[in-house]
Each structure stands twice: as structure tokens, then as C-alpha cells.
Design a protein around this motif. Sequence first.
Motif, short mmCIF file in Angstrom:
data_model
loop_
_atom_site.label_atom_id
_atom_site.label_comp_id
_atom_site.label_asym_id
_atom_site.label_seq_id
_atom_site.Cartn_x
_atom_site.Cartn_y
_atom_site.Cartn_z
N ASN A 307 0.86 -1.18 0.00
CA ASN A 307 0.00 0.00 0.00
C ASN A 307 0.89 1.23 0.00
O ASN A 307 1.55 1.54 0.99
N VAL A 308 0.94 1.92 -1.14
CA VAL A 308 1.74 3.15 -1.23
C VAL A 308 0.79 4.29 -0.84
O VAL A 308 -0.05 4.70 -1.63
N GLN A 309 0.94 4.74 0.40
CA GLN A 309 -0.04 5.67 0.95
C GLN A 309 0.00 7.05 0.28
O GLN A 309 1.05 7.58 -0.02
N ARG A 310 -1.20 7.61 0.08
CA ARG A 310 -1.35 8.98 -0.38
C ARG A 310 -2.31 9.67 0.57
O ARG A 310 -2.83 9.04 1.49
N GLY A 311 -2.55 10.96 0.34
CA GLY A 311 -3.43 11.68 1.25
C GLY A 311 -4.86 11.20 1.17
O GLY A 311 -5.36 10.90 0.10
N GLY A 312 -5.52 11.10 2.32
CA GLY A 312 -6.90 10.63 2.36
C GLY A 312 -7.71 11.51 3.28
O GLY A 312 -7.21 12.55 3.71
#
Lengths: 585, 282
Positions: A307-312
Motif C-alpha cells: 500500500n503506497v499511501q497517499r493523502g486521504g
Amino acid sequence: MKYSEITIRFCGIAGDGIVASGKILAGACANIGLHVMVNNIYSAEIRGLGKSSATIRFSTEKLYSMGDGLDLLVGMMSKESIIDLRDVKVGGNVIYDTSTIGDVAEEDSLASHITPEIQGHGLPIKKLANEATGTNQGKNLVAIGAICYFYSLPPEMFIDQIRSVFAHKEEHIIDINIKAFNLGYEYFRENYPLNNQFEIDKRSEPRALTSGNDAIAKGAIDCGLKFFAGYPITPATKIMEIAAKELPKLGGWTLQMEDEIAAIGAVLGAWFAGKRAMTATSGPGLSLMSEMINMSVMAEIPTIIVNVQRGGPSTGLPTKVEQGDLNIALYGGAGDSPRVVMAPTNSEECYSGIQLAFDIAEKYQTPVIFLSDLFLGQRTETVTIKENIDRNRCTRKKPTPEQLENFQRYQITDDGVSPLIVPGEPGAVYSTTGLEHSVTGNPNYEEDVHSMMTAKRFRKFESMVEDLPEADILGEETADIGIAGWGSTIGSILEGMEIAKKQGVKTKLIKSIMIHPQHEDSFRKFFASCKKIIVPEMNYQGQYAALLKSRYGIKPIEIHIPSVNPVSPLKIAQKIMETSSELSQ
Amino acid sequence: MSFLSKQTVLDEFKKAKESKTKEWRDNLPTWCPGCGHFTGLHGLYEAAERLNIPPKDFVVVSGIGCSGRFPFFIKGFGLHGLHGRAIPIATGIKVASPDLTVVVVGGDGDGVGIGGGHFPHAARSNFNLTYILLDNSIYGLTKGQISPTSPMGMKSGTSPYGNIARPLNPTTLALAYGATFVARTFSRERDMVSELITKAIQHKGFSFIHDLSPCVVFNKVVTYDSVNDASAMLPEGHDILDRSKAMTLAESTEPIYQGLFFREEVPSFDDHAKQVRDGLKD
């Protein structure tokens, strides 16, 4: 003036060749043997007026983060670059395009915003590019030529890079780009005969450049990845693209599925068939995968989710970084649903860590969620990849001949791990299910069976600890201030600690690629030795701090940065200094 | 069709345990006596026996619903997966291990309701899978609610005033999605079911069987009698290579045609993947 470390930002709009500029500059510096880190920032819009920037930091010392501030800002487009002036250090430099002055109103002109503490250097970027290429193309090369002269870097290394970056183009395209480079170089030599010198150690070997996404893909392939199923999503797509290109060469395959549920479903199927498989996604995709993660827990089918995290939350900020998915990784799903959560802190750990993830998943028949983030996944950095990892440290538990005789797929064992066979292997067959089941795999809802099976699934997480790396403890052992962090924030923490150290404040850091489970004793001992504990992370809630608080009973000072950019080391250093002065009162 | 008593069903299955298909029989089915799914299961036993598929190479993947329990009744590898997600799981198994025989079994809710997004992609990719959709036009496991194939006007616990949506027709969907083998069967016709499941498994590519499999407990509208009264075999001489003719015949509700609607021999996913891999070897 002599420099040992420089940070340069190219700023423009999509189509200005910003990313290529970063590549050429980074490639040349890495070939000289410098340490390099590159971070590209772009908007989620496809083209047109979307702003784009590439920041390149290079140094004679190892780099852990993008640092703070710019030594040089290159404004390829006037208006778009104005806001970035605030990032330029006092005494720093700006290159602006003199050939477009007059084309824009004064308030939109970069040159008119340059303050006295910054040095402006005019360069006719557009004019020289037209001279070289006959079009506006090559503007970036003009700027790179000027930079090469400005910091006395070896031009031949840049020419090599231009050839390599444009290798797929026709020869005359390469020639006109080199011409653009030379024009920029010559212009600065004539107009700004400076004496800036970058300290280069002539003995250094060229360094390899990689991104976290590249390192994860390479690591997975090097440890036997045979099947990848995914659905394109920023910022994880690169991993899938590498898998799509490489796996068929190795007898494997990559499937682009219709959605993330199908992707993780196919990955579970491939593991059921005995093949190493994975998927890569970001927050919205991980949300969709929750039910299948539960299936993986219940049926004890291994799986790997990057999981390549981005803004949520929700679609959130697709091109900005955040560490907001820790909670869903740890807890997302119904029922008592244990899973392994890992978070690499740099590209080296992306490579070695994903291999550990596969080994743990296979041996302990569990889902592993591998939490990278946009900054770590997309930034390019010079690394030393450790390739000699023991391929046999963890393997699938196969049944003995006696066990095969009367095969129990979910046999109760001391370590919680049951023997596993795969379709096509002779001797026995079994069916599995997401329903609660008896030792044979048949559905069963009796109370004692459910409690026995739940305990077995959790017992694996106790027995796997012996196969996990100890936490790393860095910094000064005797320091009173301890820091705990995770993921890519570690880089900024390390540099923040270095800044504090120069101010005479000692600190220490505990970090581990393992978020769950952890070697808890080393954390307990570490926390017991601290008077103050700081936990910085890139989210609003303090998700890692919450985990540490509930697990270790600590009361840390939390720094919550719902960030869109990598964390500033200076921000960490300031908190350390504040904490230090509170302690001395 | 008259109701069989539970004892009759059990006796029949105990007898069957000694039959020629015994090698593929596992746990006794848990369905209600008279359930159409018995025929589908029997058809799968017969196909396994006729094609002599070793249980170690035989994988049955299901979703959730009454049909979801199939894997436990068949000796082979089985995966009782998530609601609607049998197709992607089966895809992963087959692509990772192409030598296995992989059969997907599911219901109407599973296949064209919750999992309706997976069916078209498996069909168009021509994965070498067999997909048997057992259609009873009802949610049976949750005790009788309308499904995506329930007729308009049908009353149920969740449609007390009648179903106001039009039913989907899985046969026409399969044809539209590009499936390379499309058949419709009726669970009263045991021989036809066994025959077409066997042919479907032999087919190289994505094969689809729409098995009309009435629920004798919860569906009072779509019943053995109602299906039987409307049933007809496909016209003699129907050209199985004519997809648009097959579509017209599949759309008909009076009569409801049964038999092999369409079959074409084109490279399957496995063939394409092999071609790509071989090309990379040079």
C-alpha cells in the motif's frame, strides 16, 4: 565558495521537462559518486497548466530526507515559481528566464519578487532553447547547463546522462539537447564567472539510483514473485508496470484486473495454487480489499499487499504524501482479524523488507500489508541494495507422510502453523472457506472450535516474532529524549536529530520495519530509558502514537503532520529543542 | 417434479457413494430435498468421471449462497470464497497454475448481482475456466429475497409490493461479454446437464453454463413447473458459430431455449500468454 551539499528545484508546468531535468541532474551526480535524493511534485491534472516541480538534493554525505530549503531555484515558468521563493535559503540563488520578461505582468514575474537576501541570475532560457532546437523544447537543458557551470560540476557527466535519458530518441534530438546544454553552460561562464566549487571525492564509485516503488518490484521479483494482479492507482502503478514487463520473462504473469477486489482475489487464488503473488495499491484500493484480507486471515492463505499511501480519506490527495493508512492496515476488517503490518523507512528496506514480507507470509500463512508512501515510493535516491538474502530462512510447512495420510489442513499445532499442500501435489486434497471451520476445513460453528481456531490464528503472531528483525536503536544511548517513528518520516527524524545534536541536544531513536507484530521487549526497554518520548508522523490522528500508547502504556509528545509534503527536519529539531528546554527547567 | 423426502435424498446419495463417480464424492450435500443444485452437482461428478480428472488437479471455486457449498461435496481442491468473488479467485488459480482444471460455481446473486463486475472480464479475457451459474431467481440462503434474475412483480421479503426492476438474463450477458462457450440447461434434465458440463470443461477458453435450477422452498414464481412449461430445446440446425442468432434465441422467454447456444474455437488466455512468453525467449 565550497559546497558539500546542494538542493536545487526546477519549477514549471507539465510539459517543461521538469522530471527529465531531475533525472539528468540526479544521474550525473550519482555517477560522480555523490549521494542523491530527488522528489517530484506534480498536480493530479494530466497536462496543461498543472504545476510541476523536481527537487534534487545531492551531497557528499548520506542523505535521509529532502532537508529544508533550497540553494537554487530554477524558474522555468515565471508565475508558477513565485511561491517557491519562500523555500529558498537566505543567501540562496534563483535562475529566472530573461527572455520572457515583458511577456507577463510585473506581479507575475519571478524576477520582480526576488528579495535582497536572495541572489537572482538571469538566463535567456527560452531564447537559447530556440537557438538550439528551433522550438521551446530544450529549455530544461539550457538551465541544466547553467547549473553545471554554476557549481563547477563535470560537464561530460551531464552529456552522458543526456544520452542515456534520451536514448530512445533519434540522434539529432540528442544532439540538439546537448547543444541546448552547452548554450546554457557557456552563457553562465561568460556572464557569471563565479568561483563556486562542489566538493567531489574523486575516488567515489558511481552509485545506483532507485525509487521505493522500483525497489519493491525488484525485491519481490528477486525473491520469486510469479504472479501480480492489480488495478492502476497513483502512486502505486509503477510497481505493477515493472511486474507487467518483467514477470512474463520469468514464466510468470501480471493481470490488470477490473477492480482492487478482483486484484486481491486473484492474488489469493495464485497463493492457493502455491505461487508467490502480490498486489500493490493505495488507500482507496486497500479499503476495497478489506473483505479479502479477512478471507486471507480466515482461510490462512498467504497474501502480500503493498500500500503506497497517499493523502486521504476517500479519493483524497492522489499526488500528495500522508501516513494515514496505518489504522486500516492494522484494524480494517470484520472480526478478530490479525495481519502482519510492515513499513519500510527507505528504499533499501523496500527491497529487503518486501522479501521478508514474502517469507513471513508463506511460512505463517498470513496476509502481510506493506505500507510504503508516496514520498518513499516515488522519490529517487542513491542506495546500496543488499542482494545476498538467505532464500531458505522461511519456507512453507509441508505435511509429513503421516500427516498426509489423514490430512488436516487446519491441524492444531504449537506454533499455530498447519501443514499446507497445493493443488497438483499428490497425496491429499482439501477445501477451504471463509467460514469458521474444523481442522479438516469443513464449515463448523461450534463454540469450542471457534475459540480454538481463533487462538491458533493469533498464536502464529507470537511464534513468528523469532523470525523478525529486532528494532534499530540509533543516536546517543544516554539521551533522555527518545523518538519513535515509522515509514519515510524516519529520514526527516534522523536529520532533525542531527540538527539538534549540533545545538548540543542528544537524542535517540527507535525504529522498526515491523509495525505488527514487534519485538516488544526492545521497545519497552527503550521507552523505560527515556524521560521524554516524541512520536512524529504524517497524519492528523497520531495513528502510530495510538498504537504505541495502547501497547506500551507510554504518554508521548505527539507531532501530527497531516502533510502534503515530506516532513521538514527543522520541524522535528524544533520539537526536540522545546522538549529539551522543558526537561532542563 | 414431486418433492423428494429428505430420507430419499440421503438414501440416493448413499447409493451413489458406491457409483462409478464415487472417487469424486465427498461430504453429503446440505441442500433442501428437491433443490435443483443436486443436478448440477451430479453433472459435475459425471463430467469429472468421464474426463477422468484426478482430484489433485481438480479445483472447484465458489462464492456465497446455496451453491457456495459445492467444493465440500466434491473430492478435489476447493475454495469457498467470498460473495461474488469466485471468478477472480479462480482466475488467480488458473493463471498461476494452468495445468489445473478449474471450475467456478455460483448463484444468480453471486454472479450477476454482487459479483456482476467480474463476469464480463473473465469472459472477454477467455480465461480457460468453466463457470456454472445455478440460477434459482431467489436469494435462498437468506431465506427468500428477490435476486437480479427474479421476474418483475415478484413479491418477497424485500419486495413486499412486487419487484419493479427487470430481470437480467445471464445467457445473453455471457454472449454479450464475449464468452466462447455459452449453454443453458435445466436441472430437470440430468443428462443434458452432465453432457454440457463435460463439453464446457473440455472447451479451451471461458465456458459458461446457465443452469436453471429452481428453489423448491422460497421461490413460488419460478418453479420446476413454470420453467418446464416454457422449456424448449434449441431449434435443430442452430448454428453455434452465430453469436447474434444465439443472442436472439437466448433473449426469448417463450419458449426458454436450452442447449448449446454458442461455441467458437479461438486462442484462450493461456495460448496468448504462452505466445508472449515464447516471444520473449528469443
